[in-house]
Design an enzyme around this catalytic site. Structure first.
Site, short mmCIF file in Angstrom:
data_model
loop_
_atom_site.label_atom_id
_atom_site.label_comp_id
_atom_site.label_asym_id
_atom_site.label_seq_id
_atom_site.Cartn_x
_atom_site.Cartn_y
_atom_site.Cartn_z
N SER A 132 13.85 -1.90 5.19
CA SER A 132 14.00 -2.46 3.84
C SER A 132 15.42 -2.91 3.54
O SER A 132 16.39 -2.28 3.97
CB SER A 132 13.60 -1.37 2.82
OG SER A 132 14.00 -1.73 1.53
N GLU A 134 16.71 -2.34 0.90
CA GLU A 134 17.29 -1.23 0.14
C GLU A 134 18.30 -0.46 0.99
O GLU A 134 19.19 0.21 0.45
CB GLU A 134 16.15 -0.32 -0.34
CG GLU A 134 16.53 0.78 -1.29
CD GLU A 134 16.93 0.33 -2.69
OE1 GLU A 134 16.67 -0.83 -3.06
OE2 GLU A 134 17.53 1.15 -3.41
N TYR A 155 15.22 7.00 -1.12
CA TYR A 155 14.35 6.07 -0.39
C TYR A 155 15.18 5.28 0.63
O TYR A 155 14.79 5.17 1.80
CB TYR A 155 13.67 5.13 -1.38
CG TYR A 155 12.97 3.95 -0.74
CD1 TYR A 155 11.70 4.07 -0.20
CD2 TYR A 155 13.59 2.70 -0.67
CE1 TYR A 155 11.06 2.99 0.39
CE2 TYR A 155 12.96 1.61 -0.09
CZ TYR A 155 11.70 1.76 0.44
OH TYR A 155 11.07 0.68 1.04
P1 NAP Z 1 2.95 0.04 -1.17
O1 NAP Z 1 2.11 -1.01 -1.84
O2 NAP Z 1 3.59 1.09 -2.00
O3 NAP Z 1 2.01 0.73 -0.07
C1 NAP Z 1 2.41 1.93 0.56
C2 NAP Z 1 1.30 2.39 1.46
O4 NAP Z 1 1.69 3.63 2.07
C3 NAP Z 1 -0.03 2.68 0.70
O5 NAP Z 1 -1.10 2.33 1.53
C4 NAP Z 1 0.04 4.19 0.52
O6 NAP Z 1 -1.22 4.79 0.35
C5 NAP Z 1 0.64 4.58 1.87
N1 NAP Z 1 1.22 5.93 1.85
C6 NAP Z 1 2.16 6.42 1.02
N2 NAP Z 1 2.44 7.69 1.34
C7 NAP Z 1 1.65 8.01 2.39
C8 NAP Z 1 1.46 9.19 3.17
N3 NAP Z 1 2.14 10.31 2.92
N4 NAP Z 1 0.57 9.15 4.16
C9 NAP Z 1 -0.16 8.03 4.43
N5 NAP Z 1 -0.03 6.90 3.72
C10 NAP Z 1 0.87 6.89 2.72
O7 NAP Z 1 4.10 -0.63 -0.31
P2 NAP Z 1 4.25 -2.15 0.20
O8 NAP Z 1 4.95 -2.93 -0.86
O9 NAP Z 1 2.97 -2.63 0.76
O10 NAP Z 1 5.33 -1.96 1.37
C11 NAP Z 1 4.91 -1.66 2.70
C12 NAP Z 1 6.07 -1.03 3.44
O11 NAP Z 1 7.17 -1.93 3.45
C13 NAP Z 1 6.59 0.26 2.84
O12 NAP Z 1 7.04 1.08 3.90
C14 NAP Z 1 7.78 -0.17 2.01
O13 NAP Z 1 8.70 0.89 1.87
C15 NAP Z 1 8.31 -1.30 2.87
N6 NAP Z 1 9.04 -2.36 2.19
C16 NAP Z 1 8.47 -2.97 1.11
C17 NAP Z 1 9.14 -4.01 0.49
C18 NAP Z 1 8.56 -4.73 -0.69
O14 NAP Z 1 9.32 -5.45 -1.37
N7 NAP Z 1 7.25 -4.64 -0.92
C19 NAP Z 1 10.40 -4.42 1.00
C20 NAP Z 1 10.93 -3.78 2.11
C21 NAP Z 1 10.22 -2.76 2.71
P3 NAP Z 1 -1.90 4.88 -1.13
O15 NAP Z 1 -2.54 3.53 -1.36
O16 NAP Z 1 -2.88 5.99 -0.98
O17 NAP Z 1 -0.81 5.16 -2.10
O1 G4F Z 2 10.70 -3.55 -8.64
P1 G4F Z 2 11.65 -2.47 -8.30
O2 G4F Z 2 11.23 -1.07 -8.56
O3 G4F Z 2 12.03 -2.70 -6.76
P2 G4F Z 2 13.22 -2.15 -5.87
O4 G4F Z 2 13.86 -0.94 -6.45
O5 G4F Z 2 14.13 -3.31 -5.58
O6 G4F Z 2 12.46 -1.68 -4.54
C1 G4F Z 2 11.49 -2.52 -3.93
O7 G4F Z 2 12.12 -3.38 -3.01
C2 G4F Z 2 12.72 -2.72 -1.88
C3 G4F Z 2 13.36 -3.81 -1.02
O8 G4F Z 2 14.70 -4.01 -1.41
C4 G4F Z 2 11.63 -1.98 -1.13
F1 G4F Z 2 12.15 -1.42 -0.01
C5 G4F Z 2 11.03 -0.92 -2.03
O9 G4F Z 2 9.98 -0.26 -1.33
C6 G4F Z 2 10.44 -1.62 -3.26
O10 G4F Z 2 9.37 -2.41 -2.84
O11 G4F Z 2 13.03 -2.69 -9.06
C7 G4F Z 2 13.73 -3.91 -8.98
C8 G4F Z 2 14.88 -3.90 -9.98
C9 G4F Z 2 15.75 -2.65 -9.90
O12 G4F Z 2 17.10 -3.02 -9.98
C10 G4F Z 2 15.37 -1.84 -11.14
O13 G4F Z 2 16.43 -1.02 -11.65
O14 G4F Z 2 14.32 -3.90 -11.29
C11 G4F Z 2 15.03 -2.97 -12.08
N1 G4F Z 2 14.16 -2.58 -13.21
C12 G4F Z 2 14.44 -2.78 -14.53
N2 G4F Z 2 13.48 -2.28 -15.29
C13 G4F Z 2 12.99 -1.92 -13.12
C14 G4F Z 2 12.55 -1.73 -14.44
N3 G4F Z 2 12.29 -1.49 -12.07
C15 G4F Z 2 11.10 -0.87 -12.29
N4 G4F Z 2 10.35 -0.46 -11.23
N5 G4F Z 2 10.63 -0.66 -13.57
C16 G4F Z 2 11.32 -1.07 -14.68
O15 G4F Z 2 10.89 -0.87 -15.81
#
Ligand code: NAP
Ligand code: G4F
Length: 346
Positions: A132, A134, A155
């Protein structure tokens, strides 16, 4: 069409659902790990369900949890996949401050459990780690594969551990193990407590007269927001190369939370300033201020390039919510309880 077998952890998540669609379309047999829950958590993949009794079925689901190493090992041995896409994680940054130990266990150690099993059993599979942006945390933008990590959350710390575990298994044991360092990517399937989906849903509901305001935290943070459906293609490409390597996947542009909010509200003809309220519970103990990815390596070596930027992303997410409300097709997670939960989980 391929005859390969893939194992996806996190198949019920946003990325897992898009990746499953992609791999099934390519002819893969797809196995996914699902957490047992007292309510159904497969809504994002229900449209892909195949009866396992059907001899033509190519999608199979298995119960399992990342924190259960024995189960992960038995599934890997039983399925013996060609490719493992390790997407499962506790993926919410704000929640990781509340649950740092669990986040370290699932998001960090979960990767080691899989890699060590693959090594010990000598499984001939390729491994994708969902790393990520992050991890870059406070490192100044633009961030690329050579940028030093400075994580700002439990995280981020767990993802840095998993990143290095993946590199270490590659370097120490010659495994085909790669890190996809993906910047934020969103879609109508995004979890409701991430800011883009929370705002897209709120804009649609406010327009429909179902609520009047939405509470948010820091509006100044800048993110490189892309479209999830495009990003899973980069994951697949990373596992089709001659040699394993790590890649940044991003759009190369960023906008602030405030700007994204404005795009969403403007799309339904509303002024966001009349509806957005500040709530400090959505602030984080440490924030990541500015992420912008340099994905030129992925473009050059994988031939991957995104087409959707934040303004279009905001429009397509709001349109999806408006359509869902219009057709009474309440998205997988019902609105009321989730909005209440968002007050806790943010
Ligand atoms: P997500 O929608 O939160 O999905 C997470 C998945 O992991 C869900 O299927 C969840 O199951 C499963 N999970 C969580 N805890 C688990 C556990 N203890 N054992 C087995 N399964 C578990 O995340 P996503 O946005 O698809 O992201 C996919 C991956 O990419 C994650 O590793 C995330 O950290 C990483 N990532 C995401 C982003 C982004 O912007 N989306 C960016 C960079 C990296 P449930 O459905 O049961 O909760
Ligand atoms: O949507 P967010 O919670 O995403 P964040 O923290 O960037 O993390 C996501 O992206 C990562 C990749 O860089 C992934 F690895 C991670 O798994 C996840 O998918 O927050 C985005 C921004 C933050 O700066 C947060 O402080 O939005 C700001 N924010 C402002 N108000 C909020 C809110 N975030 C959330 N979730 N909820 C609010 O009400």
């Amino acid at each position: 069409m391929t005859s390969k077998t893939a194992l996806i952890t996190g198949i019920t998540g946003q990325d897992g659902s898009y990746l499953t669609e992609l791999l099934l379309a390519k002819g893969y047999q797809v196995h996914g790990i699902v957490r047992r829950a007292s309510t159904f958590n497969t809504q994002r993949i229900d449209h892909l369900y195949q009866d396992p009794h059907d001899p033509e079925a190519r999608l199979f689901l298995h119960y399992g949890d990342l924190t259960d190493g024995t189960r992960m090992a038995s599934l890997l041995e039983q399925i013996c996949p060609d490719e493992v896409y390790h997407l499962a994680a506790q993926s919410h940054v704000r929640v990781s401050f509340d649950e740092p130990e669990f986040t370290g266990n699932a998001t960090g150690l979960g990767t080691t459990r899989l890699l060590e099993t693959i090594r010990v059993m000598g499984l001939p599979c390729r491994f994708y780690q969902a790393s990520s942006s992050e991890m870059f945390g406070s490192a100044p933008p633009p961030q690329h594969e050579g940028t030093a990590f400075h994580p700002r959350s439990p995280y981020g710390v767990a993802k840095v551990y998993a990143y290095w575990a993946t590199r270490n298994y590659r370097e120490a044991y010659g495994m085909y193990a790669v890190n996809g360092i993906l910047f934020n990517h969103e879609s109508p399937r995004r979890g409701l407590t991430f800011v883009t989906r929370k705002v897209a849903l709120a804009a649609a509901r406010i327009k429909a007269g179902l609520q009047d305001e939405v509470h948010l935290g820091n509006l100044e943070a800048r993110r490189d927001w892309g479209y999830a459906a495009e990003y899973v293609n980069a994951m697949w490409r990373m596992l089709q190369q001659d040699a394993p390597d790590d890649y940044v996947v991003a759009t190369g542009t960023s906008c602030s939370v405030r700007e994204f909010v404005a795009y969403c509200f403007a799309h339904v003809g509303l002024d966001w300033r009349n509806h957005v309220r500040f709530d400090e519970r959505y602030l984080r103990p440490a924030e990541v201020d500015h992420l912008v990815g340099d994905a030129s390596k992925a473009e050059q070596l994988l031939g991957w390039r995104p087409t959707v930027q934040a303004p279009e992303l905001a429009r397509l997410m709001v349109d999806a919510e408006v359509n869902a409300l219009r057709t009474q097709c309440v998205p997988a997670q019902a609105h009321g309880p989730v909005l209440a939960a968002a007050g806790v989980a943010g």
